[in-house]
Motif scaffolding. Structure first.
Motif: not given
Lengths: 603, 603
Positions: A92-93, A97-101, A137-141, A151-152
């Motif tokens: 996650a690093a 932050y809002e994404e759990g990183g 997925i974060d950028h284009f999903g 998340p998983r």
């Protein structure tokens, strides 16, 4: 002996005294980070590497991943390690932050990935690929994809892959034939994918494939390729999951990196494989290039890590192994004297210096690309973002290629230091030698990278990227000229820059005439030329920082440490930079040998 | 597909149209041989290789030689093959008629050994080493040794080894500590020998070790080493044989060449190991050098064979594998077009041409050394014998090194042609890649060979050898200048010769001052320089012969065949010879990086 696979001091030197890490920390996004937090992270990852990575390195080679009865069996540490790297937040690093990183700068993400790759180049790939897939997925999903998978993946419960290659479509992605047929909110996927790293393994809870396929009726070539998320198990409402008709039908037994499974997957054998479109139809390759560019830096990083680990192992051996006596003045040897340690033989020193030059220089190259990534994404000034994006684009094929190609030679030198022992399975060098060979093939071969460098990156926007690079190099030259000891090397680098200008102008002249065959015929030689030039710059830059620190009260390392960097720069200029005029000669040579159409008749 | 591992046409071309095979046939010793008998032999060995060697190549890797319960288990084909090569007279081939041999020129012995090494680089070593050991006994052994061992080695009933290396004495033979204590007509031997190729294997009837040891009270260093024949079973009068206390205590599992066992032997554990002195006491290393020099040529030959086999395999693949499309004028690709075969991509052509240049050039180098051997041994004129002996001495370290070092790069290029498949165990390239890596270690590493080349061969007798070599090269230049097409390359080679003169004069200047450290510090770089120069000469020589034959009625091959040789020469001059000025620059550079005594502190 746990510390012999990496060089944390040099990592810190590059990060904090050479690279300009401060510029990254000054970006708003990274406001919470500082040198101390970076050091803590480095220490904890070094600890992880000592305990969870290095001890399993050899046995993962000796008991490799393999296909059995429809499953891929991997070393039990694979599952352990992925879970650990999820727990520690390493996957996650880089995310917000809002994404759990941790909202960690890419340059630090790279730094700690490199430590792990020094320790064990097999394991970190599983989580690294998961991180890159999650990023895509974060950028284009859409939100559905993001909520379902992202998340998983960050926790490492589910892993990710990239599914590009098909039997007829390796370097040539335009020939992909896997199909996607619309069916309600999803598509039905059918096709085979080969050489899929981490594609399946026993005990994985779920694997999220990012897959390229063609929607029916799509245009030919790369403009008709779409990107899909295709999980092995598709999550159903209520938390259940259904097998998604993703079948592992075999694996590839590789010469090296045998702990990292390479699989052959078949999608939709029962016509029940569902895929979800990422972004717009037919734009898949564009999206995938985000992951591919990230993966290319990661490939260079992995090769840099292996080269470093091999370098450390052979250095340790050279300091412990007595053999022979030094040649004395007059050419004789005194056989009554005790044997000397082999590190005292000039040729062994040459091989050790070569490894030092390649492995440390490659690390700097990788970290610099990562810094450019940070600045290209998060600089407040759009023009600066554009500049660093160009620089990153230019350095990407070199960062992928130089550590892989020269790393092979470097590891081979390391093996040679061991003599016959290096060739034997009791010693680790032969494993590094086998492992590193894949890196010039992964993610676009050296030939493909070279076409990208010369055919796209050098010419794009009228040479904007190369121009920006010259700016960076000139800044180093200006600093170098203040040190009498470095001045001759600055002159040598200037000469190399002029030569590069001459060669580039000469070659791009063919492109302007439309003669692309001639323009690109020796792209791989150009890659060697340009890569060596860039590495010369980086070494001069490290020597400049060392010279500045040596005479400063702010230095963190010993005088010997800094002196060794200056020495290695001198070594690189003596033994490697001298190759440039010869390579330029080859590039200017109009002999058509590699282009003759009838070569296959003649052979 | 049996014919894809070698190139009989090129072998014939070099032997009969380039090398001057006639000069060898004109020697009295070889009066009974002619081109026709040579062709028959080549055909029969090709047949042997098709049937007894190539089919077992892969399985010998997959089920390697290994130690179990005090024995070394090897592939059953080892025994079969040794017996076959004995039956066919191949082990006896170079020996005189009166000794049961065929009195075959060394150049032909080498030629047919090379065919076998192309087919399977593991098996021929067993009989090759036996032949070399027999030769040593033949030259320096007394009648007792000759009568007892020689005949049964020539039939392959008994095999031979060379036992030099000890745990503390690898490159440094002066540190050998195995002892020999006089005891009647023999000596009692005690000591351990490591890395002994073919040192023991289950099913061998007897193994005859040629072993270096120190007689008690011998002077220190290499001047106190004696040579002994130490059989595993010592023949007794009446035909019985007694176990001679030669114990195999382990083996080395190698990264490659896994069908050729590498053993750890212990002599005299029960104080009952008898050895018989060869020649005079303390002269052992001198005798052993006969075998070592022979073995060095053989090492280069083996590497040349692997490079050829890899070259043929990747050529075949490149002609069958479709992928991508050629870049067209304007820089576009037409994705509607069918994919092209990869041999049509310039970078693949470059990799194939490189392999052709290295593998064929290395074959010529090996055969030329063998021809020099024949002339140095059997020429009627003592001055000519001396000249060829010097030439052979000069070429030996290059013949050992160039095919090994450049062969690695060549095989790596072959692997790259296959892309990801090349890295997988289903394809053969990865085996060639692993196998060839040992050749720069065997029989004196590249570093040791380089010291021999620069420190001994270049300087001996006031540069007599280099002078003789210049004579040979000038003869080629004179012929080249008659062909307009070759003239520019002749000029380029002349320039390289001048550069060599400059460099050699510069470096030997340090030797004259007694500054041997500076003289030899970059010997390995000099090796690369000089080896490339020699290879450039050999390619020009092949191009000259091709040009002459192309316009002649006496040509044996097609015009395309000859054209391909001229093309490959041009390739070599464009891509390899251009490196010479850069290497010279390195050699002239006075930076002391590789000599600093405190380097080990700095690292």
């Amino acid at each position: 002996m746990m510390s012999t696979y990496t060089d944390i001091k040099t990592l810190q030197f590059i990060l904090f005294e050479v690279l300009g890490f401060k510029e990254v920390l000054e970006l708003d996004r990274y406001a919470d980070h500082d040198k101390e937090s970076a050091l803590m992270l480095i220490n904890s990852v070094k600890d992880l590497s000592d305990k969870e990575l290095y001890p399993f390195f050899r046995e993962m080679d000796e008991a490799p991943a393999h296909y059995r009865d429809g499953e891929i069996i991997v070393h039990p540490q694979v599952k352990e390690y992925i879970a650990k790297s999820g727990e520690l937040g390493l996957i996650a690093a880089p995310f917000g932050y809002e994404e759990g990183g941790m909202q960690l700068p890419q340059v630090l993400v790279s730094a700690v990935a490199w430590i792990q790759e020094c320790a064990n180049n097999h394991l970190p790939n599983y989580s690294g690929l998961t991180q890159a897939a999650a990023n895509l997925i974060d950028h284009f999903g859409n939100d559905h994809l993001k909520n379902t998978y992202f998340p998983r993946m960050l926790t490492g419960e589910w892993t990710g892959t990239m599914c590009l290659t098909e039997p007829q479509a390796g370097s040539s992605l335009s020939d992909i034939v896997s199909t996607a047929t619309p069916s309600g909110d999803h598509y039905l996927i059918k096709g085979q994918k080969i050489f899929i790293s981490g594609g399946d393994f026993k005990g994985s809870e779920n694997i999220v494939h990012l897959l390229l396929a063609r929607i029916e009726g799509a245009p030919a070539g790369t403009r008709g390729i779409s990107l899909f998320v295709v999980p092995k198990y598709r999550p159903e409402e209520g938390g259940d999951a259904t097998f998604n008709d993703v079948n592992v039908i075999g694996d590839y037994q590789k010469m090296g990196q045998r702990g990292y499974c390479t699989t052959h997957l078949s999608f939709g054998d029962q016509n029940d494989c569902r895929g979800w479109l990422v972004g717009e139809p037919h734009q898949g390759l564009k999206y995938m290039f985000m992951m591919m560019n990230e993966a290319r830096i990661a490939v260079g990083r992995g090769a840099a890590g292996i080269a470093m680990a091999a370098s450390k192992a052979s250095l340790q051996y050279a300091k412990e192994r007595p053999q022979g006596r030094p040649v004395e003045d007059g050419g004789n040897k005194d056989v009554q004297k005790e044997q000397t340690l082999i590190i005292n033989h000039p040729d062994v020193k040459r091989m050790l210096q070569y490894q030092k030059a390649i492995s440390e220089g490659s690390l700097y190259l990788v970290l610099l690309s990562s810094k450019y990534y940070d600045l290209s994404m998060y600089h407040s000034d759009p023009e600066e973002r554009q500049k660093y994006s160009s620089l990153l684009g230019l350095l990407t094929p070199i960062t992928k290629t130089y550590p892989a190609e020269k790393g092979m030679t470097s590891v081979s030198n390391g093996l040679q230091v061991f003599g016959g022992y290096g060739y034997c399975q009791d010693f680790i060098l032969q494993q590094y030698f086998r492992d590193i060979r894949i890196y010039s093939i992964y993610e676009g071969t050296t030939g493909i990278q070279s076409l990208d460098l010369l055919g796209r990156k050098i010419t794009m926007k009228n040479g904007e990227a190369a121009c920006a690079l010259y700016g960076q190099i000139n800044a180093t030259l200006a600093r170098a000229e203040k040190h009498a000891e470095l001045e001759p090397y600055a002159q040598q680098l200037k000469g190399a820059l002029d030569l590069n200008t001459e060669i580039t102008t000469y070659l791009t002249g063919f492109a302007k005439e439309g003669n692309y065959r001639r323009f690109l015929a020796d792209a791989t030689v150009f890659m060697e030329f340009f890569g060596t030039l860039v590495m010369g710059w980086l070494w001069l830059d490290m020597a400049v920082s060392s010279s500045e620190k040596m005479n400063s009260t702010e230095s963190s390392f010993s005088e010997d440490f800094y002196k060794s960097k200056v020495n290695t720069m001198k070594f690189f200029f003596k033994y490697e930079m001298t190759a440039l005029p010869g390579l330029a000669e080859t590039l200017k040579n109009g002999d058509m040998t590699t282009m003759e159409n009838d070569l296959n008749v003649l052979f």
